[in-house]
Design a protein around this motif. Structure first.
Motif, PDB file in Angstrom:
ATOM      1  N   HIS A 239     -53.427  13.065 110.962  1.00 24.05           N
ATOM      2  CA  HIS A 239     -52.989  12.990 112.351  1.00 24.05           C
ATOM      3  C   HIS A 239     -52.547  14.337 112.904  1.00 24.05           C
ATOM      4  CE1 HIS A 239     -53.123   8.755 111.295  1.00 24.05           C
ATOM      5  NE2 HIS A 239     -53.312   8.547 112.578  1.00 24.05           N
ATOM      6  N   SER A 240     -52.899  15.415 112.215  1.00 27.50           N
ATOM      7  CA  SER A 240     -52.466  16.750 112.645  1.00 27.50           C
ATOM      8  C   SER A 240     -52.984  17.097 114.033  1.00 27.50           C
ATOM      9  CB  SER A 240     -52.942  17.803 111.634  1.00 27.50           C
ATOM     10  OG  SER A 240     -52.394  17.509 110.370  1.00 27.50           O
ATOM     11  N   GLY A 241     -54.244  16.738 114.302  1.00 25.62           N
ATOM     12  CA  GLY A 241     -54.818  17.026 115.619  1.00 25.62           C
ATOM     13  C   GLY A 241     -54.061  16.306 116.731  1.00 25.62           C
ATOM     14  N   VAL A 242     -53.581  15.103 116.424  1.00 24.19           N
ATOM     15  CA  VAL A 242     -52.844  14.306 117.413  1.00 24.19           C
ATOM     16  C   VAL A 242     -51.510  14.999 117.737  1.00 24.19           C
ATOM     17  CG1 VAL A 242     -51.799  12.048 117.843  1.00 24.19           C
ATOM     18  CG2 VAL A 242     -53.896  12.203 116.496  1.00 24.19           C
ATOM     19  N   LEU A 243     -50.817  15.466 116.703  1.00 24.80           N
ATOM     20  CA  LEU A 243     -49.524  16.141 116.923  1.00 24.80           C
ATOM     21  C   LEU A 243     -49.722  17.494 117.616  1.00 24.80           C
ATOM     22  CD1 LEU A 243     -46.533  15.281 115.943  1.00 24.80           C
ATOM     23  CD2 LEU A 243     -48.409  13.847 115.166  1.00 24.80           C
ATOM     24  N   ALA A 244     -50.783  18.202 117.253  1.00 25.57           N
ATOM     25  CA  ALA A 244     -51.059  19.494 117.906  1.00 25.57           C
ATOM     26  C   ALA A 244     -51.317  19.255 119.391  1.00 25.57           C
ATOM     27  CB  ALA A 244     -52.256  20.167 117.248  1.00 25.57           C
ATOM     28  N   ASP A 245     -52.038  18.194 119.679  1.00 29.50           N
ATOM     29  CA  ASP A 245     -52.327  17.838 121.060  1.00 29.50           C
ATOM     30  C   ASP A 245     -51.027  17.601 121.838  1.00 29.50           C
ATOM     31  OD1 ASP A 245     -54.326  17.333 122.984  1.00 29.50           O
ATOM     32  OD2 ASP A 245     -53.863  15.184 122.852  1.00 29.50           O
ATOM     33  N   MET A 246     -50.058  16.933 121.199  1.00 33.09           N
ATOM     34  CA  MET A 246     -48.764  16.683 121.863  1.00 33.09           C
ATOM     35  C   MET A 246     -48.065  18.001 122.211  1.00 33.09           C
ATOM     36  SD  MET A 246     -47.066  13.719 119.495  1.00 33.09           S
ATOM     37  CE  MET A 246     -48.009  12.282 118.986  1.00 33.09           C
ATOM     38  N   ALA A 247     -48.286  19.012 121.358  1.00 33.76           N
ATOM     39  CA  ALA A 247     -47.611  20.297 121.579  1.00 33.76           C
ATOM     40  C   ALA A 247     -48.440  21.235 122.450  1.00 33.76           C
ATOM     41  CB  ALA A 247     -47.319  20.955 120.235  1.00 33.76           C
ATOM     42  N   GLY A 248     -49.664  20.805 122.798  1.00 32.43           N
ATOM     43  CA  GLY A 248     -50.466  21.586 123.737  1.00 32.43           C
ATOM     44  C   GLY A 248     -51.374  22.622 123.115  1.00 32.43           C
ATOM     45  N   PHE A 249     -51.721  22.469 121.835  1.00 34.34           N
ATOM     46  CA  PHE A 249     -52.724  23.384 121.271  1.00 34.34           C
ATOM     47  C   PHE A 249     -53.720  22.596 120.439  1.00 34.34           C
ATOM     48  CE2 PHE A 249     -49.195  23.382 118.234  1.00 34.34           C
ATOM     49  CZ  PHE A 249     -49.813  23.277 116.999  1.00 34.34           C
ATOM     50  N   ARG A 250     -54.829  23.244 120.092  1.00 35.08           N
ATOM     51  CA  ARG A 250     -55.871  22.566 119.320  1.00 35.08           C
ATOM     52  C   ARG A 250     -55.950  23.156 117.921  1.00 35.08           C
ATOM     53  NH1 ARG A 250     -61.491  21.896 121.679  1.00 35.08           N
ATOM     54  NH2 ARG A 250     -61.480  20.145 120.242  1.00 35.08           N
ATOM     55  N   LEU A 251     -56.336  22.327 116.967  1.00 31.95           N
ATOM     56  CA  LEU A 251     -56.482  22.776 115.582  1.00 31.95           C
ATOM     57  C   LEU A 251     -57.948  22.707 115.180  1.00 31.95           C
ATOM     58  CD1 LEU A 251     -53.615  20.898 113.701  1.00 31.95           C
ATOM     59  CD2 LEU A 251     -53.831  23.378 113.965  1.00 31.95           C
ATOM     60  N   PRO A 252     -58.407  23.631 114.358  1.00 33.20           N
ATOM     61  CA  PRO A 252     -59.795  23.553 113.866  1.00 33.20           C
ATOM     62  C   PRO A 252     -59.885  22.559 112.717  1.00 33.20           C
ATOM     63  CG  PRO A 252     -58.727  25.507 113.005  1.00 33.20           C
ATOM     64  CD  PRO A 252     -57.702  24.807 113.843  1.00 33.20           C
ATOM     65  N   ILE A 253     -59.771  21.290 113.043  1.00 31.99           N
ATOM     66  CA  ILE A 253     -59.655  20.280 111.991  1.00 31.99           C
ATOM     67  C   ILE A 253     -60.320  18.977 112.424  1.00 31.99           C
ATOM     68  CG2 ILE A 253     -57.475  19.132 112.654  1.00 31.99           C
ATOM     69  CD1 ILE A 253     -56.614  20.004 109.735  1.00 31.99           C
ATOM     70  N   GLU A 254     -60.847  18.247 111.449  1.00 33.55           N
ATOM     71  CA  GLU A 254     -61.465  16.944 111.731  1.00 33.55           C
ATOM     72  C   GLU A 254     -60.863  15.914 110.786  1.00 33.55           C
ATOM     73  OE1 GLU A 254     -65.610  17.738 110.976  1.00 33.55           O
ATOM     74  OE2 GLU A 254     -65.936  18.229 113.088  1.00 33.55           O
ATOM     75  N   SER A 255     -60.819  14.662 111.208  1.00 33.21           N
ATOM     76  CA  SER A 255     -60.256  13.605 110.356  1.00 33.21           C
ATOM     77  C   SER A 255     -61.365  12.645 109.942  1.00 33.21           C
ATOM     78  CB  SER A 255     -59.179  12.840 111.128  1.00 33.21           C
ATOM     79  OG  SER A 255     -58.087  13.695 111.363  1.00 33.21           O
ATOM     80  N   VAL A 256     -61.451  12.398 108.648  1.00 28.87           N
ATOM     81  CA  VAL A 256     -62.445  11.453 108.133  1.00 28.87           C
ATOM     82  C   VAL A 256     -61.806  10.549 107.083  1.00 28.87           C
ATOM     83  CG1 VAL A 256     -64.455  12.961 108.477  1.00 28.87           C
ATOM     84  CG2 VAL A 256     -63.261  13.009 106.314  1.00 28.87           C
ATOM     85  N   ALA A 257     -62.437   9.409 106.858  1.00 30.10           N
ATOM     86  CA  ALA A 257     -61.925   8.497 105.829  1.00 30.10           C
ATOM     87  C   ALA A 257     -62.470   8.896 104.467  1.00 30.10           C
ATOM     88  CB  ALA A 257     -62.348   7.069 106.171  1.00 30.10           C
ATOM     89  N   LEU A 258     -61.593   8.832 103.466  1.00 29.59           N
ATOM     90  CA  LEU A 258     -61.995   9.029 102.068  1.00 29.59           C
ATOM     91  C   LEU A 258     -61.479   7.829 101.298  1.00 29.59           C
ATOM     92  CD1 LEU A 258     -63.135  11.026  99.857  1.00 29.59           C
ATOM     93  CD2 LEU A 258     -60.771  11.776  99.549  1.00 29.59           C
ATOM     94  N   GLN A 259     -62.306   7.301 100.403  1.00 32.99           N
ATOM     95  CA  GLN A 259     -61.884   6.058  99.754  1.00 32.99           C
ATOM     96  C   GLN A 259     -61.935   6.135  98.232  1.00 32.99           C
ATOM     97  OE1 GLN A 259     -64.682   2.755 100.345  1.00 32.99           O
ATOM     98  NE2 GLN A 259     -66.062   4.278 101.197  1.00 32.99           N
ATOM     99  N   ALA A 260     -61.291   5.173  97.607  1.00 32.16           N
ATOM    100  CA  ALA A 260     -61.264   5.092  96.150  1.00 32.16           C
ATOM    101  C   ALA A 260     -61.253   3.624  95.758  1.00 32.16           C
ATOM    102  CB  ALA A 260     -60.035   5.793  95.607  1.00 32.16           C
ATOM    103  N   LEU A 261     -61.466   3.363  94.475  1.00 31.63           N
ATOM    104  CA  LEU A 261     -61.422   1.989  93.990  1.00 31.63           C
ATOM    105  C   LEU A 261     -60.968   1.972  92.536  1.00 31.63           C
ATOM    106  CD1 LEU A 261     -65.067   0.786  93.400  1.00 31.63           C
ATOM    107  CD2 LEU A 261     -64.635   2.930  94.538  1.00 31.63           C
TER     108      LEU A 261
END
Ligand code: FAD
Ligand code: PYC
Length: 414
Positions: A239-261
């Motif tokens: 959720h880093s991009g979401v928090l950066a957005d709240m503070a008014g800047f952008r991060l060079p980051i993407e969020s994806v799901a990673l799974q395990a079993l």
């Protein structure tokens, strides 16, 4: 023998540690904190712990929208290693690995660190060259790894099939002091130590805004009200991009799901961790006997926290090929986390465009192993405005072209 789930451990902890119960679901405190950490995952908790332990900053609140350790920290496959290629990475991951060696004693909490050895199989000529190069780099960095033969692989892992069928095992990068630790114990150990120092861990408290006076951070808005602080550390992984957005800047980051079993528990059959990055799957055996299995990240950005079905099939297929004896195992549980990926697969531990706001993110698929080193560096950065361990990991390196390329060492396909 009584078995504990992550939730049972959390419940036990909450009953035992009255400080945490006090913090549970409480309204926002009316005091001003020297520092607020957003995110009670391993990295946030370790940051708070080292702020107190190394820098004497104990007037700290850790705000968590869910429950502590309920993000990626409690969802990962617990592999710890420091066999990275670049010098800044080797420094921080090896610092972390060495802190894991004494973590149970430091926190007086058994995190079940098990330095059983980690191997990354080489199954193509390209991988042999890559891992030999890493072994040479590690020798210069003081990280104990070696490139071992297929016969040595078979000695260490008798259940492995080194002959294929698609890709024979041609050798492996072997780190004998790599291993695993109990993930939720790491979160709870740090949390108890923070609580003992008088810090407030406030769960079910989501940060919804970053409050500023001009360009300086002065606090946060939360679902429980506003809270004031002098310094803000944001450690929220996916959720880093979401928090950066709240503070008014952008991060060079993407969020994806990673799974395990994990599989049903079986008798001990493999006492090292094996990662097979070409066929793509990795496996270790938990103390309960379950085979802990993981594969690649989703190929598209999302916040689903569950992962897609085709990965389960691909991962299990890869592992059956590598370990034929698991073909009749039943799989018991599957889950996912949201990982935060940077372009060079290295983390960000950095000041931000907002004064007194710091960010720690981008650990992607591999941040569990880094928790103590990352917390150490982030705390130093927040306390002293600089940290030798964090110097190279600024968010501005992408604009400056100073990438720290760890796409091979990351080990997980993305
Ligand atoms: P998290 O543990 O995710 O903590 C962030 C916290 O921030 C969360 O609890 C979240 O609820 C909270 N938060 C978010 N937004 C807000 C908000 N607005 N307000 C308040 N709180 C908020 N790494 C390894 O080294 N080895 C492995 O074997 C390994 N395997 C993995 C397997 C899987 C399936 C996954 C998903 C990850 C794996 N990883 C592994 C990666 C590792 O889990 C992460 O890099 C690491 O746990 C990140 O820790 P964290 O503290 O930064 O994040
Ligand atoms: O970083 O070693 C790692 C890892 C293994 C599985 C997921 N991440």
């Amino acid at each position: 023998m009584r078995r504990y789930s992550a939730f049972a451990i959390a419940r036990e902890g909450a009953r035992y540690h009255t400080g945490w119960e006090r913090a549970w679901k409480s309204p926002a405190p009316k005091k001003r904190y020297d520092a607020i950490i957003v995110g009670a995952g391993g990295h946030g908790l370790a940051t708070a712990y080292y702020l107190g332990k190394n820098h004497g900053i104990k007037n700290v609140a850790i705000l968590e929208k869910g429950w502590l350790g309920g993000g990626n920290t409690g969802r990962n496959t617990t592999i710890i290693r420091s066999n990275y290629l670049q010098d800044p990475s080797a420094a921080i991951y090896e610092k972390a690995r060495s802190l894991y060696e004494t973590m149970s004693q430091d926190l007086n909490y058994n995190v079940m660190f098990s330095p059983r050895g980690v191997m990354m199989l080489a199954q193509t000529e390209h991988e042999i060259r890559g891992y030999e190069r890493t072994a040479h780099a590690n020798a210069l960095q003081g990280v104990a790894t070696e490139f071992i033969s297929p016969q040595r692989v078979k000695e260490l892992v008798p259940i492995i099939n080194i002959h294929g069928p698609r890709y024979p095992v041609l050798g492996a990068l072997w780190q004998p002091r790599g291993g695993t630790a109990r993930h939720d114990a790491v979160a709870w150990g740090y949390a108890r130590a923070c609580s003992d120092m008088g810090m407030d861990i406030i769960q079910q408290c989501e940060v919804t805004g970053v409050r500023r006076d001009g360009n300086k951070v002065i606090g946060v808005d939360t679902t429980n009200g506003t809270i004031d602080c002098d310094k803000l550390g944001v450690v929220v992984a996916g959720h880093s991009g979401v928090l950066a957005d709240m503070a008014g800047f952008r991060l060079p980051i993407e969020s994806v799901a990673l799974q395990a079993l994990v599989s049903e528990p079986i008798k001990p059959c493999m006492d090292v961790v094996v990662m097979a990055n070409t066929v793509h799957g990795y496996m270790s055996q938990s103390d309960k006997g379950e085979m802990v299995i993981g594969g690649g990240a989703d190929g598209y950005n999302n916040y689903t926290q569950r992962g897609s079905f085709h990965h389960i099939e691909e991962t299990v297929r890869a592992l059956v090929e590598t370990f034929p004896m698991i073909s009749r195992l039943k799989m018991l549980r599957q889950w996912g986390g949201i990982v935060d990926m940077t372009g060079d697969r290295s983390p960000i531990i950095s000041r931000t465009p907002v004064e007194n706001m710091f960010i720690n993110c981008g650990w992607g698929t591999g941040g569990f192993k880094a928790i103590p080193g990352s917390g150490w560096a982030m705390a130093e950065l927040m306390a002293k405005a600089a940290s030798p361990l964090a110097d190279e990991f600024t968010m501005w390196r992408f604009g400056e072209g100073k990438f720290i390329d760890e796409s091979v060492a990351a080990g997980v396909a993305h």
